[in-house]
Design a protein around this motif. Structure first.
Motif, short mmCIF file in Angstrom:
data_model
loop_
_atom_site.label_atom_id
_atom_site.label_comp_id
_atom_site.label_asym_id
_atom_site.label_seq_id
_atom_site.Cartn_x
_atom_site.Cartn_y
_atom_site.Cartn_z
N ASP A 154 79.54 68.82 15.25
CA ASP A 154 78.78 67.90 14.59
C ASP A 154 78.11 66.67 15.16
O ASP A 154 77.17 66.11 15.06
CB ASP A 154 79.61 67.26 13.45
N ARG A 177 74.26 65.77 16.14
CA ARG A 177 73.68 64.23 15.64
C ARG A 177 73.08 63.95 17.10
O ARG A 177 72.01 63.18 16.97
CB ARG A 177 74.99 63.28 15.22
N GLY A 212 74.58 57.41 16.40
CA GLY A 212 74.95 58.78 16.65
C GLY A 212 74.51 59.33 17.87
O GLY A 212 74.71 60.43 18.27
#
Length: 304
Positions: free
Chosen positions: A106, A110, A182
């Protein structure tokens, strides 16, 4: 084995806080990874993490995404466990591994999205105005920076290979700074090209961009700005791998007003780890400042 849950959670919290500092809020013992902001995180960062199981033998793990540190925890001595309890611990460990792997995927997803976004921002931004408030305050040139067309923020590019931008630090005229949320920061640096030494001359590695711009102006040599002291070593290791024979100089901050002087300590440890030289600016007589730009400004003011 019957254990008091309140005591278990308190013991886990003590172990976690000994590594990451204070944990905001209550410990959630649901077997899921929980992220939180440590006392060393900047706004918007959630580098602290933990997971705690209360079934069977209470156990868990915790760490810091930024530093890479990770610790496991168990309520009892593993040598005292039964076979069934060891099997439960093994399942917990595998669950944590799977959750970490998913979190890594994840995070990388990002980071790739941010990299695409900042490349677009960089393309459409204009060359930085030398009269920008931050550049004027620091008495440095733009050295290839760009400037946002809407809010006037300087765009400081971050890279891992010296070419492709993976993140940006935005700097406003009042000096406030922020990375794109991010995006990747650890192991990344902002390069400032030099006009001396070629590819075999010294390469300086420092913390902030203004510090790097000052070193570039005074030496003419290229600089890699790691953005913070915790990132000095990851950047230096990356560059040492890329340039095994090149002289590296770690130009750290001198946090002489901070206990333990983290900037100087990081510079020394980084230099030792990668076979580099190190240096920090001096501020005699208790003068304010921590980095080479601060010292440069003191010199311009005639205070040194």
């Amino acid at each position: 084995m019957n254990l008091n849950h309140a005591e278990v959670i308190a013991s886990f919290r003590n172990a976690l806080e000994a590594v990451n500092g204070p944990l905001p809020g209550e410990v959630v013992a649901d077997g899921e990874i929980h992220r939180y902001r440590t006392d060393k995180d900047k706004r918007g960062s959630l580098n602290g993490w933990y997971v705690l199981y209360l079934d069977g033998i209470p156990s868990g793990a915790f760490g810091n995404w930024k530093t890479g540190q990770q610790e496991t925890w168990c309520a009892v001595d593993r040598e005292q466990m039964t076979f069934e309890e060891r099997a439960t611990m093994a399942r917990h460990a595998e669950n944590v591994r799977q959750q970490q792997e998913q979190a890594r995927k994840d995070r990388e997803r990002r980071q790739k999205a941010v990299a695409m976004k900042v490349k677009t921002w960089w393309h459409w931004a204009r060359p930085a105005d030398p009269a920008h408030g931050y550049l004027q305050a620091k008495h440095v040139e733009p050295y290839g920076l760009r400037q946002d067309n809407e809010d006037g923020a300087l765009l400081v590019p971050l890279t891992v290979n010296g070419e492709s931008w993976v993140n940006l630090q935005r700097i406003w005229p009042n000096g406030s700074k922020r990375f794109v949320a991010g995006g990747r920061v650890r192991g990344c640096y902002s390069p400032i090209a030099g006009d001396k030494g070629g590819t075999n001359g010294p390469l300086y590695i420092c913390e902030g961009w203004a510090t790097g711009a000052t070193i570039r102006a005074l030496t003419g040599h290229p600089v890699a700005c790691a953005m913070n002291c915790g990132n000095l070593r990851p950047v230096a290791e990356l560059l040492r791998q890329r340039y095994p024979a090149r002289p590296l100089i770690i130009a750290g901050d001198n946090d002489h007003h901070t206990e333990g002087n983290p900037g100087k300590t990081a510079a020394q440890e980084t230099a030792q780890a990668v076979g580099a030289e190190w240096m920090v600016p001096s501020f005699p007589g208790g003068l304010p400042g921590t980095d080479y730009n601060d010292r440069y400004l003191l010199e311009l003011e005639g205070r040194l």
